[in-house]
Design a protein around this motif. Structure first.
Motif, PDB file in Angstrom:
ATOM      1  N   ASN A 116      38.080 105.688  90.808  1.00 41.97           N
ATOM      2  CA  ASN A 116      39.470 106.134  90.911  1.00 41.97           C
ATOM      3  C   ASN A 116      39.710 107.279  91.891  1.00 41.97           C
ATOM      4  N   VAL A 117      38.666 108.074  92.187  1.00 40.23           N
ATOM      5  CA  VAL A 117      38.856 109.279  92.997  1.00 40.23           C
ATOM      6  C   VAL A 117      38.632 108.947  94.474  1.00 40.23           C
ATOM      7  N   LYS A 118      39.646 109.131  95.268  1.00 40.55           N
ATOM      8  CA  LYS A 118      39.578 108.765  96.682  1.00 40.55           C
ATOM      9  C   LYS A 118      39.354 110.008  97.564  1.00 40.55           C
ATOM     10  N   VAL A 119      39.023 109.761  98.828  1.00 41.91           N
ATOM     11  CA  VAL A 119      38.772 110.867  99.762  1.00 41.91           C
ATOM     12  C   VAL A 119      39.999 111.759  99.874  1.00 41.91           C
ATOM     13  N   LYS A 120      41.180 111.158  99.816  1.00 38.27           N
ATOM     14  CA  LYS A 120      42.406 111.959  99.894  1.00 38.27           C
ATOM     15  C   LYS A 120      42.474 112.946  98.725  1.00 38.27           C
ATOM     16  N   ASP A 121      41.992 112.535  97.546  1.00 40.84           N
ATOM     17  CA  ASP A 121      41.964 113.437  96.394  1.00 40.84           C
ATOM     18  C   ASP A 121      40.961 114.565  96.624  1.00 40.84           C
ATOM     19  N   PHE A 122      39.773 114.183  97.112  1.00 37.24           N
ATOM     20  CA  PHE A 122      38.735 115.180  97.381  1.00 37.24           C
ATOM     21  C   PHE A 122      39.176 116.155  98.469  1.00 37.24           C
ATOM     22  N   ALA A 123      39.971 115.691  99.426  1.00 38.81           N
ATOM     23  CA  ALA A 123      40.390 116.530 100.556  1.00 38.81           C
ATOM     24  C   ALA A 123      41.087 117.804 100.101  1.00 38.81           C
ATOM     25  N   GLU A 124      41.736 117.765  98.939  1.00 42.38           N
ATOM     26  CA  GLU A 124      42.387 118.969  98.412  1.00 42.38           C
ATOM     27  C   GLU A 124      41.344 120.039  98.079  1.00 42.38           C
ATOM     28  N   ASP A 125      40.231 119.618  97.466  1.00 43.67           N
ATOM     29  CA  ASP A 125      39.139 120.557  97.170  1.00 43.67           C
ATOM     30  C   ASP A 125      38.456 121.014  98.449  1.00 43.67           C
ATOM     31  N   PHE A 126      38.343 120.096  99.400  1.00 40.98           N
ATOM     32  CA  PHE A 126      37.727 120.436 100.688  1.00 40.98           C
ATOM     33  C   PHE A 126      38.535 121.533 101.383  1.00 40.98           C
ATOM     34  N   ALA A 127      39.836 121.410 101.351  1.00 42.62           N
ATOM     35  CA  ALA A 127      40.704 122.407 102.004  1.00 42.62           C
ATOM     36  C   ALA A 127      40.555 123.781 101.335  1.00 42.62           C
ATOM     37  N   LYS A 128      40.443 123.780 100.000  1.00 43.20           N
ATOM     38  CA  LYS A 128      40.252 125.050  99.295  1.00 43.20           C
ATOM     39  C   LYS A 128      38.955 125.709  99.735  1.00 43.20           C
ATOM     40  N   ALA A 129      37.891 124.915  99.841  1.00 45.17           N
ATOM     41  CA  ALA A 129      36.589 125.452 100.260  1.00 45.17           C
ATOM     42  C   ALA A 129      36.641 125.915 101.713  1.00 45.17           C
ATOM     43  N   TYR A 130      37.358 125.171 102.533  1.00 44.29           N
ATOM     44  CA  TYR A 130      37.454 125.489 103.970  1.00 44.29           C
ATOM     45  C   TYR A 130      38.123 126.843 104.177  1.00 44.29           C
ATOM     46  N   PHE A 131      39.183 127.116 103.419  1.00 44.21           N
ATOM     47  CA  PHE A 131      39.938 128.346 103.613  1.00 44.21           C
ATOM     48  C   PHE A 131      39.448 129.502 102.739  1.00 44.21           C
ATOM     49  N   LYS A 132      38.449 129.250 101.906  1.00 42.64           N
ATOM     50  CA  LYS A 132      37.954 130.298 101.004  1.00 42.64           C
ATOM     51  C   LYS A 132      37.276 131.407 101.792  1.00 42.64           C
TER      52      LYS A 132
END
Length: 299
Positions: free
Chosen positions: A283-299
């Motif tokens: 059920n979990v798609k790359v678009k869903d993961f991208a939200e967590d990726f963005a948080k890590a990117y800007f952390k």
């Protein structure tokens, strides 16, 4: 049922533990970190603090268990440790499991393997999964084993962040528009929980994937998430990637295995058995993961 979960409270083991407890199972979580004890107990599980290198500890913890979920796990910095043979260290954990299973009398095992485990070579660092599956298959026939073979984990994409920030691109030794399979740890945990409640019968293999998506589409999706519409996935030679990893401090042998693994992704060898046994996607798609990726990117 009494279930043992290895992997401490990692990306798979934590959601798996939560789901098993919610379903009414008695869960013991193995962790090498004493600081995890209170967090494990807060979930409603029992904590068993010890090492996967300690066969006596594993044996005692496994005794009386209906099912053991077993995975090989090394600390996060092992890729940069020049004193650790990544392949051999993981293979040895597999040997430890086998002996502990024999001594404890465990009859039902769910083992976290990987895509590429069907290959003895040509799959880079994933070859240890072939080794461990072979070792566990030496257990007596009355021991049932479910080998879970997930594809590439979404959270491995966090390793793209340094080159995105320094060079404005994702840089790997494969790429293009050919789709490959990726998976969320949440979908892995769901599948394992499902398999735990199904009957055990001999030796079984199940692949786990969430989405099939091309490198170029990954770059587009992650780029949109971080506000970089121009983000590209660039392909370099095996040699260039290897030299870059070694320059960054990666253990040379581990770096070589990583590059070989990626090359097997690019030429399709890694996915041959996957496509012959293609699973329903999670059920979990790359678009869903991208939200967590963005948080890590800007952390």
């Amino acid at each position: 049922m009494k279930i043992i979960v290895t992997g401490s409270l990692g990306n798979i083991s934590k959601p798996l533990t939560k789901e098993l407890i919610n379903k009414g199972h008695s869960v013991t979580v193995i962790s090498s970190n004493t600081e995890r004890k209170s967090e494990i107990e807060a979930l409603g599980a029992k904590a068993a603090i010890g090492s996967m290198e300690n066969i006596d500890f594993l044996t005692e913890t496994f005794k009386g268990a209906d099912i053991v979920y077993a995975m090989e796990a090394l600390n996060a910095g092992v890729f940069f440790d020049h004193n650790v043979d990544f392949m051999e260290a993981n293979t040895q954990i597999g040997r430890n499991y086998k002996e502990a299973f024999e001594r404890s009398g465990v009859k039902n095992i769910v083992h976290l393997s990987s895509i590429g485990a069907h290959l003895p070579s040509g799959n880079g660092i994933l070859a240890f999964h072939y080794n461990v599956e072979k070792i566990l298959n030496e257990l007596p026939e009355d021991v049932s084993i479910k080998f879970m073979r997930p594809v590439g984990f979404y959270y491995n994409m966090y390793s793209f962040i340094p080159t995105i920030k320094s060079q404005g691109a994702i840089i790997q030794n494969y790429g293009g528009d050919e789709k490959e399979a990726w998976v969320s740890p949440l979908d892995i945990a769901n599948v394992i929980a499902e398999e735990i409640e199904k009957p055990f019968n001999g030796r079984e293999i199940r692949y786990i994937a969430s989405e099939e998506i091309s490198p170029n589409d990954i770059a587009k999706t992650l780029g949109e998430a971080i506000g970089n519409q121009a983000l590209k996935w660039l392909t370099v030679s095996d040699e260039d990637l290897l030299n870059g990893m070694i320059s960054a401090g990666t253990n040379p042998k581990t770096a070589k295995g990583f590059v070989e693994m990626n090359a097997a992704r690019g030429n399709g060898v890694l996915y041959e058995d996957y496509y012959q046994n293609r699973p329903a996607l999670g059920n979990v798609k790359v678009k869903d993961f991208a939200e967590d990726f963005a948080k890590a990117y800007f952390k």
